[in-house]
Design a protein around this motif. Structure first.
Motif, PDB file in Angstrom:
ATOM      1  N   MET A  58       0.833  -1.180   0.000  1.00 20.79           N
ATOM      2  CA  MET A  58       0.000   0.000   0.000  1.00 20.79           C
ATOM      3  C   MET A  58       0.877   1.244   0.000  1.00 20.79           C
ATOM      4  O   MET A  58       1.791   1.374   0.795  1.00 20.79           O
ATOM      5  CB  MET A  58      -0.889  -0.017   1.242  1.00 20.79           C
ATOM      6  N   ILE A  59       0.632   2.157  -0.914  1.00 23.40           N
ATOM      7  CA  ILE A  59       1.379   3.401  -0.991  1.00 23.40           C
ATOM      8  C   ILE A  59       0.705   4.422  -0.092  1.00 23.40           C
ATOM      9  O   ILE A  59      -0.497   4.617  -0.134  1.00 23.40           O
ATOM     10  CB  ILE A  59       1.429   3.922  -2.439  1.00 23.40           C
ATOM     11  N   THR A  60       1.511   5.069   0.754  1.00 18.46           N
ATOM     12  CA  THR A  60       0.957   6.094   1.635  1.00 18.46           C
ATOM     13  C   THR A  60       1.405   7.452   1.141  1.00 18.46           C
ATOM     14  O   THR A  60       2.473   7.589   0.538  1.00 18.46           O
ATOM     15  CB  THR A  60       1.420   5.892   3.086  1.00 18.46           C
ATOM     16  N   SER A  61       0.614   8.416   1.366  1.00 15.37           N
ATOM     17  CA  SER A  61       0.967   9.789   1.005  1.00 15.37           C
ATOM     18  C   SER A  61       0.910  10.633   2.272  1.00 15.37           C
ATOM     19  O   SER A  61      -0.119  11.209   2.599  1.00 15.37           O
ATOM     20  CB  SER A  61       0.017  10.327  -0.067  1.00 15.37           C
ATOM     21  N   LEU A  62       2.019  10.656   2.980  1.00 10.21           N
ATOM     22  CA  LEU A  62       2.096  11.409   4.226  1.00 10.21           C
ATOM     23  C   LEU A  62       2.375  12.866   3.925  1.00 10.21           C
ATOM     24  O   LEU A  62       3.210  13.195   3.087  1.00 10.21           O
ATOM     25  CB  LEU A  62       3.196  10.854   5.123  1.00 10.21           C
ATOM     26  N   ARG A  63       1.681  13.734   4.647  1.00 14.35           N
ATOM     27  CA  ARG A  63       1.885  15.160   4.468  1.00 14.35           C
ATOM     28  C   ARG A  63       1.405  15.908   5.709  1.00 14.35           C
ATOM     29  O   ARG A  63       0.605  15.387   6.475  1.00 14.35           O
ATOM     30  CB  ARG A  63       1.174  15.670   3.227  1.00 14.35           C
ATOM     31  N   LEU A  64       1.903  17.114   5.862  1.00 14.28           N
ATOM     32  CA  LEU A  64       1.428  18.023   6.892  1.00 14.28           C
ATOM     33  C   LEU A  64       0.528  19.057   6.229  1.00 14.28           C
ATOM     34  O   LEU A  64       0.815  19.516   5.127  1.00 14.28           O
ATOM     35  CB  LEU A  64       2.590  18.744   7.580  1.00 14.28           C
ATOM     36  N   GLU A  65      -0.537  19.424   6.941  1.00 14.85           N
ATOM     37  CA  GLU A  65      -1.469  20.436   6.454  1.00 14.85           C
ATOM     38  C   GLU A  65      -1.763  21.419   7.577  1.00 14.85           C
ATOM     39  O   GLU A  65      -1.836  21.025   8.744  1.00 14.85           O
ATOM     40  CB  GLU A  65      -2.795  19.791   6.009  1.00 14.85           C
ATOM     41  N   PRO A  66      -1.980  22.687   7.252  1.00 12.00           N
ATOM     42  CA  PRO A  66      -2.397  23.640   8.281  1.00 12.00           C
ATOM     43  C   PRO A  66      -3.774  23.271   8.837  1.00 12.00           C
ATOM     44  O   PRO A  66      -4.555  22.587   8.177  1.00 12.00           O
ATOM     45  CB  PRO A  66      -2.472  24.976   7.537  1.00 12.00           C
ATOM     46  N   VAL A  67      -4.058  23.738  10.014  1.00 12.54           N
ATOM     47  CA  VAL A  67      -5.387  23.579  10.604  1.00 12.54           C
ATOM     48  C   VAL A  67      -6.279  24.639   9.951  1.00 12.54           C
ATOM     49  O   VAL A  67      -5.912  25.813   9.900  1.00 12.54           O
ATOM     50  CB  VAL A  67      -5.346  23.757  12.133  1.00 12.54           C
ATOM     51  N   THR A  68      -7.434  24.201   9.458  1.00 10.54           N
ATOM     52  CA  THR A  68      -8.349  25.092   8.748  1.00 10.54           C
ATOM     53  C   THR A  68      -9.759  24.927   9.318  1.00 10.54           C
ATOM     54  O   THR A  68     -10.026  23.969  10.060  1.00 10.54           O
ATOM     55  CB  THR A  68      -8.389  24.747   7.253  1.00 10.54           C
ATOM     56  N   PRO A  69     -10.674  25.819   8.942  1.00  5.26           N
ATOM     57  CA  PRO A  69     -12.064  25.629   9.368  1.00  5.26           C
ATOM     58  C   PRO A  69     -12.636  24.283   8.910  1.00  5.26           C
ATOM     59  O   PRO A  69     -13.474  23.702   9.598  1.00  5.26           O
ATOM     60  CB  PRO A  69     -12.808  26.802   8.713  1.00  5.26           C
ATOM     61  N   GLY A  70     -12.136  23.766   7.807  1.00  4.36           N
ATOM     62  CA  GLY A  70     -12.639  22.502   7.291  1.00  4.36           C
ATOM     63  C   GLY A  70     -12.129  21.274   8.019  1.00  4.36           C
ATOM     64  O   GLY A  70     -12.719  20.189   7.895  1.00  4.36           O
ATOM     65  N   ASN A  71     -11.026  21.377   8.761  1.00  7.19           N
ATOM     66  CA  ASN A  71     -10.484  20.193   9.430  1.00  7.19           C
ATOM     67  C   ASN A  71     -10.326  20.357  10.943  1.00  7.19           C
ATOM     68  O   ASN A  71      -9.880  19.438  11.622  1.00  7.19           O
ATOM     69  CB  ASN A  71      -9.157  19.755   8.797  1.00  7.19           C
ATOM     70  N   VAL A  72     -10.707  21.512  11.480  1.00  5.52           N
ATOM     71  CA  VAL A  72     -10.488  21.759  12.905  1.00  5.52           C
ATOM     72  C   VAL A  72     -11.287  20.795  13.785  1.00  5.52           C
ATOM     73  O   VAL A  72     -10.788  20.350  14.830  1.00  5.52           O
ATOM     74  CB  VAL A  72     -10.748  23.232  13.284  1.00  5.52           C
ATOM     75  N   ASP A  73     -12.503  20.445  13.402  1.00  8.36           N
ATOM     76  CA  ASP A  73     -13.284  19.514  14.233  1.00  8.36           C
ATOM     77  C   ASP A  73     -12.616  18.148  14.298  1.00  8.36           C
ATOM     78  O   ASP A  73     -12.566  17.522  15.365  1.00  8.36           O
ATOM     79  CB  ASP A  73     -14.719  19.389  13.719  1.00  8.36           C
ATOM     80  N   ALA A  74     -12.089  17.675  13.180  1.00  6.59           N
ATOM     81  CA  ALA A  74     -11.369  16.394  13.168  1.00  6.59           C
ATOM     82  C   ALA A  74     -10.126  16.488  14.050  1.00  6.59           C
ATOM     83  O   ALA A  74      -9.797  15.555  14.778  1.00  6.59           O
ATOM     84  CB  ALA A  74     -11.009  15.991  11.743  1.00  6.59           C
ATOM     85  N   ALA A  75      -9.450  17.631  13.983  1.00  9.82           N
ATOM     86  CA  ALA A  75      -8.263  17.827  14.816  1.00  9.82           C
ATOM     87  C   ALA A  75      -8.614  17.761  16.293  1.00  9.82           C
ATOM     88  O   ALA A  75      -7.921  17.120  17.090  1.00  9.82           O
ATOM     89  CB  ALA A  75      -7.606  19.164  14.488  1.00  9.82           C
ATOM     90  N   LEU A  76      -9.706  18.396  16.670  1.00  8.28           N
ATOM     91  CA  LEU A  76     -10.114  18.417  18.077  1.00  8.28           C
ATOM     92  C   LEU A  76     -10.552  17.043  18.572  1.00  8.28           C
ATOM     93  O   LEU A  76     -10.493  16.771  19.771  1.00  8.28           O
ATOM     94  CB  LEU A  76     -11.238  19.433  18.276  1.00  8.28           C
TER      95      LEU A  76
END
Length: 155
Positions: free
Chosen positions: A1-19
């Motif tokens: 399985m190929i993984t695509s690891l990356r860092l992304e800023p925290v945004t309004p679209g992903n903040v709930d998942a982050a929390l």
């Protein structure tokens, strides 16, 4: 399985998942939750560098660096440091290399910004991340900050 690891800023679209991200319950005494990190990132906006860790579309962790802060201004106002402030890998995603990836991604960012040394702190004791950081090449400086061991890695 190929993984695509990356860092992304925290945004309004992903903040709930982050929390919603949680480490193993036994690690909660060693690392603050993402919500505290984001509050600190807001308060220390000039020096905090918070990022989410993704594997493809899946959020697997959170990392936050500190950038060029005075270490102990009373002792040496010219001693400015950068390093790893927080690392949270989701409980069910640990042991898959995500922490190693995040630590290295922060190293690359610090190198891009011209840092020569990369600092981290850890608590000693049961479930301590000390061995993880030592395996990655960090070495204790002999300093203690907030009761935690200070480690450094030459970039």
């Amino acid at each position: 399985m190929i993984t695509s690891l990356r860092l992304e800023p925290v945004t309004p679209g992903n903040v709930d998942a982050a929390l919603a991200l949680r480490v193993h319950p036994y690690q909660e005494k060693n690392v603050a939750p993402v919500v505290k990190s984001l509050a600190e990132a807001y308060a220390y906006g000039e020096t905090a560098w918070p990022r989410l860790i993704f594997d493809g579309d899946e959020l697997v962790g959170f990392v936050m660096a500190f950038l060029d802060i005075p270490w102990d201004p009373e002792r040496d106002p010219d001693d400015r440091r950068s390093g790893l402030w927080r690392l949270n890998i989701a409980a069910d995603r640990q042991g898959k290399g995500y922490g190693r990836f995040a630590v290295d991604a922060v190293r690359q960012e610090l190198a891009r910004r011209g840092a020569a040394r990369y600092y981290v702190t850890w608590e000693k004791g049961e479930h301590s991340p000390e061995e993880f950081y030592l395996r990655l090449g960090f070495r204790p400086t002999g300093e203690v900050s907030g009761g935690e061991t200070v480690g450094v890695l030459e970039i």
